[in-house]
Design an enzyme around this catalytic site. Structure first.
Site, PDB file in Angstrom:
ATOM      1  N   GLU A 187      64.050  12.142  14.756  1.00 55.91           N
ATOM      2  CA  GLU A 187      64.406  13.303  15.565  1.00 55.91           C
ATOM      3  C   GLU A 187      65.923  13.336  15.737  1.00 55.91           C
ATOM      4  O   GLU A 187      66.579  12.286  15.768  1.00 55.91           O
ATOM      5  CB  GLU A 187      63.731  13.247  16.939  1.00 55.91           C
ATOM      6  CG  GLU A 187      62.209  13.231  16.895  1.00 55.91           C
ATOM      7  CD  GLU A 187      61.601  14.530  16.409  1.00 55.91           C
ATOM      8  OE1 GLU A 187      62.345  15.531  16.302  1.00 55.91           O
ATOM      9  OE2 GLU A 187      60.387  14.555  16.124  1.00 55.91           O
ATOM     10  N   ASP A 225      45.892  25.757  10.443  1.00 55.14           N
ATOM     11  CA  ASP A 225      46.370  25.474  11.798  1.00 55.14           C
ATOM     12  C   ASP A 225      47.865  25.758  11.917  1.00 55.14           C
ATOM     13  O   ASP A 225      48.339  26.144  12.989  1.00 55.14           O
ATOM     14  CB  ASP A 225      46.082  24.024  12.185  1.00 55.14           C
ATOM     15  CG  ASP A 225      46.382  23.762  13.656  1.00 55.14           C
ATOM     16  OD1 ASP A 225      45.786  24.446  14.516  1.00 55.14           O
ATOM     17  OD2 ASP A 225      47.227  22.894  13.953  1.00 55.14           O
TER      18      ASP A 225
END
Length: 200
Positions: free
Chosen positions: A106, A131
């Site tokens: 991240e 999804d």
């Protein structure tokens, strides 16, 4: 040449113990795809259908999946089987299904760092791609991106600005892959072989 992809650390491959996953018996159950061409061959028909649903360029969907997984080399795994999560969608408290815990990169405070996170796990490639479509359409923060779906760069930049990924170069990386020789050559071979049916 193949575009540079961010390093994807190995997953810890642990599944939530109270919900053991079952997986469809398909070629995509393999741990990794042998080549970018194989990955594109499997995901392309699903990307076509998703693109029709979102009104976006299917090349972008394949390119985003390639970026998130390193052309299928780093899909989160559960007991040696694919989680079919090709878009880095995390499993927060609202997610009722299976999930995989893995280490991820991240970007925070102007640098990349390794963090542990939970990612959604699916029973098939079709379920994973579907999804992704539902995720974008159900989140109000992605409304602007979908309204710009007709323009590749604007769509990706709006997706990034809405917080889809922490990488400040996320949109540019997807665009480079979408225009890459690697993807174009893979699609050319699919067309030559007549392997472009819609997924069932």
């Amino acid at each position: 040449p193949m575009p540079q992809l961010p390093h994807r650390p190995q997953a810890t491959n642990t599944l939530t113990p109270h919900t053991p996953a079952t997986h469809a018996s398909t070629p995509a159950d393999a741990t990794i795809w042998a080549s970018p061409e194989d990955f594109v061959t499997d995901i392309w028909p699903h990307a076509q259908r998703a693109a029709q649903n979102l009104n976006v360029n299917p090349h972008l969907i394949v390119a985003q999946a390639a970026l998130e997984t390193g052309w299928g080399q780093h899909v989160p795994m559960t007991d040696g089987k694919s989680s079919f999560n090709f878009f880095g969608i995390k499993a927060d408290q609202r997610w009722p299904g299976h999930y995989v815990e893995r280490e991820t990169m991240e970007y925070e405070s102007n640098q990349f760092s390794r963090q542990q996170a939970r990612f959604r796990a699916y029973d098939s490639m079709a379920e994973g791609v579907n999804d992704f479509v539902d995720f974008l359409k159900s989140q109000p923060r992605y409304r602007n991106a979908l309204q710009n779906a007709h323009d590749d760069r604007n769509f990706l930049q709006a997706l990034q600005h809405a917080g889809y990924a922490t990488d400040p170069n996320y949109a540019d990386k997807i665009m480079r892959i979408a225009r890459s020789e690697t993807l174009q050559n893979s699609l050319t071979k699919l067309k030559e072989n007549g392997q472009l049916p819609l997924a069932s």
